[in-house]
Design a protein around this motif. Sequence first.
Motif, PDB file in Angstrom:
ATOM      1  N   GLU A  15      -1.263   8.486 -12.619  1.00 20.86           N
ATOM      2  CA  GLU A  15      -0.972   7.875 -11.323  1.00 20.86           C
ATOM      3  C   GLU A  15      -2.019   8.370 -10.311  1.00 20.86           C
ATOM      4  O   GLU A  15      -2.242   9.578 -10.183  1.00 20.86           O
ATOM      5  N   GLY A  16      -2.650   7.424  -9.613  1.00 26.42           N
ATOM      6  CA  GLY A  16      -3.746   7.776  -8.707  1.00 26.42           C
ATOM      7  C   GLY A  16      -3.325   8.649  -7.542  1.00 26.42           C
ATOM      8  O   GLY A  16      -4.106   9.491  -7.082  1.00 26.42           O
ATOM      9  N   GLN A  17      -2.118   8.455  -7.028  1.00 21.82           N
ATOM     10  CA  GLN A  17      -1.657   9.306  -5.919  1.00 21.82           C
ATOM     11  C   GLN A  17      -0.417  10.071  -6.368  1.00 21.82           C
ATOM     12  O   GLN A  17      -0.523  11.041  -7.069  1.00 21.82           O
ATOM     13  N   GLU A  18       0.755   9.561  -5.958  1.00 21.70           N
ATOM     14  CA  GLU A  18       2.002  10.223  -6.353  1.00 21.70           C
ATOM     15  C   GLU A  18       2.942   9.172  -6.886  1.00 21.70           C
ATOM     16  O   GLU A  18       2.979   8.048  -6.343  1.00 21.70           O
ATOM     17  N   VAL A  19       3.726   9.507  -7.889  1.00 23.65           N
ATOM     18  CA  VAL A  19       4.686   8.545  -8.433  1.00 23.65           C
ATOM     19  C   VAL A  19       5.562   7.985  -7.301  1.00 23.65           C
ATOM     20  O   VAL A  19       6.119   8.742  -6.501  1.00 23.65           O
ATOM     21  N   GLY A  20       5.615   6.673  -7.207  1.00 28.85           N
ATOM     22  CA  GLY A  20       6.531   6.017  -6.266  1.00 28.85           C
ATOM     23  C   GLY A  20       6.044   5.904  -4.834  1.00 28.85           C
ATOM     24  O   GLY A  20       6.776   5.424  -3.974  1.00 28.85           O
ATOM     25  N   TRP A  21       4.812   6.307  -4.538  1.00 32.40           N
ATOM     26  CA  TRP A  21       4.384   6.294  -3.119  1.00 32.40           C
ATOM     27  C   TRP A  21       4.157   4.865  -2.600  1.00 32.40           C
ATOM     28  O   TRP A  21       4.288   4.592  -1.410  1.00 32.40           O
ATOM     29  N   ALA A  22       3.807   3.927  -3.505  1.00 33.99           N
ATOM     30  CA  ALA A  22       3.384   2.583  -3.072  1.00 33.99           C
ATOM     31  C   ALA A  22       4.609   1.669  -2.952  1.00 33.99           C
ATOM     32  O   ALA A  22       5.655   2.115  -2.469  1.00 33.99           O
ATOM     33  N   ALA A  23       4.475   0.424  -3.373  1.00 36.14           N
ATOM     34  CA  ALA A  23       5.569  -0.540  -3.180  1.00 36.14           C
ATOM     35  C   ALA A  23       6.894  -0.009  -3.726  1.00 36.14           C
ATOM     36  O   ALA A  23       7.951  -0.194  -3.103  1.00 36.14           O
TER      37      ALA A  23
END
Length: 464
Positions: A66-74
Amino acid sequence: MDSARALSDARPTPFWLEDPGRPQALPALVGDTSCDLLVVGGGYSGLWTALIAKERDPSLDVVLVEGQEVGWAASGRNGGFCAASLTHGFGNGLQRWPGELAELERQGTANLQAIEDTLKRYGIDAEWERTGEIDVATQPHQLEELHEVAAAVADYGLDLTVLDADALRAEVDSPTFLGGVWDKEGVAMVHPAKLAWGLKQACLDQGVRIFERTTAAELAEHGTGMAVRTAYGRVFARRVALGTNVFPSLVKRVRPFVVPVYDYALMTEPLSAGQLASIGWRGRQGLGDSANKFHYFRLSADNRILWGGYDAIYQYGGRVRQEYDQRPETFRTLSANFFRCFPQLEGVRFTHAWGGAIDTCTRFSAFFDTAYRGRVAYAAGYTGLGVGATRYGAEVMLDLLAGERTERTALEMVRSKPLPFPPEPVRWAGIELTKWSLDRADRNGGRRNLWLKTMDRLGLGFDS
Ligand SMILES: Cc1cc2nc3c(=O)[nH]c(=O)nc-3n(C[C@H](O)[C@H](O)[C@H](O)COP(=O)(O)OP(=O)(O)OC[C@H]3O[C@@H](n4cnc5c(N)ncnc54)[C@H](O)[C@@H]3O)c2cc1C
């Protein structure tokens, strides 16, 4: 009260992600590793793919990056309407796949039930409430359309309860409501971020290796599998599943099929018992109004109201950028429309205001395929209805990677693709003209102009 003033303390961040239960990000991948299946993306698409892959074959070595953190996006910032529909609603399904809609609805219902069962099986507390959704009419022509839908669904194994104005206002009271239809079984409300975090934990418990802050930069064939480059390492994988949603696909030819459309939401402070009583809402259903530019609204576990939708913003060039997550003019409009809907809540304040990118495609429902001679699968294009459908997309990706013909891969909806968007500047002009026309139709008794009728005939559209 000036409705803008209700926004003065609103924090510019998604309410759901501020939860104290937000887990720590896991370390990035450093060095090389190999696995049977690499999943790219830590939203629902990727998490479901990793989890179901393990459920299908516990011996499989699965890595998720995951490029950032799990669940941060939509997945961590959506409305939390988890619908059985795999086709962005019944009407869109009926228009595009009338011959297989009954089967699509059956599979979608089973998918929703499988989500509920998974939450129970792993003990995931995601504030799941199987309350259903009421679609409300605020204009007479919308009432007619809702009644037509309610009559049509019976042939497809669905059951909608028609509510006249009095019955609807006995459920949820707004002076703007003229009537509605209640889908009691086909939609659940969920805390979106807790769903993502719960799936992450379930993946870890099943032995999935998760690396956060690890962007997959490039795909290349390697022997009989794939090599994927990340900032500090490489993953050698027999198979790869891409759950990267609105972000630029690692399979470049997929990119013209998806554009980012920004959707915005407000969250109120918790309502007092008296404020809640002035609306009713004892059934705690999700609600949506039926205009082209629609609002969606629901209660949180602590009785706040989430109020989102209306504006769907496409930015010229189609980039995903953090600065687009805040849009004060949209928040002002949303606030004004909120108090028009619930004037009895005058004085209520908003605590959070945020936006996020939706992966819109021209048919509004996801598409699926493989690349690199069947070694890589992808699913994208969920538009605004991916909370439930991403689990189905995960099953499809795994079917495709296994080369299996299943009840899913047999469907025309799964085998076909939407029409791509044209390049800029035609893309931007076309989307703006469509949005202008949809707005006009809303103000004009629902009547669609020549442009929209032509788009309808071509099977093209714009939605959130
Ligand atoms: C404001 C808003 C409200 C919404 N409301 C609803 C709703 O009520 N009901 C509903 O059904 N749907 C709703 N949606 C849509 C729904 O949230 C999405 O369809 C769903 O979350 C998509 O899940 P996903 O895993 O495909 O995407 P995402 O959650 O976006 O996850 C994709 C992940 O992939 C990662 N990634 C991308 N590229 C790479 C790479 N190269 N390497 C590593 N990682 C990468 C990203 O960092 C991201 O975390 C809403 C969306 C928004 C924005």
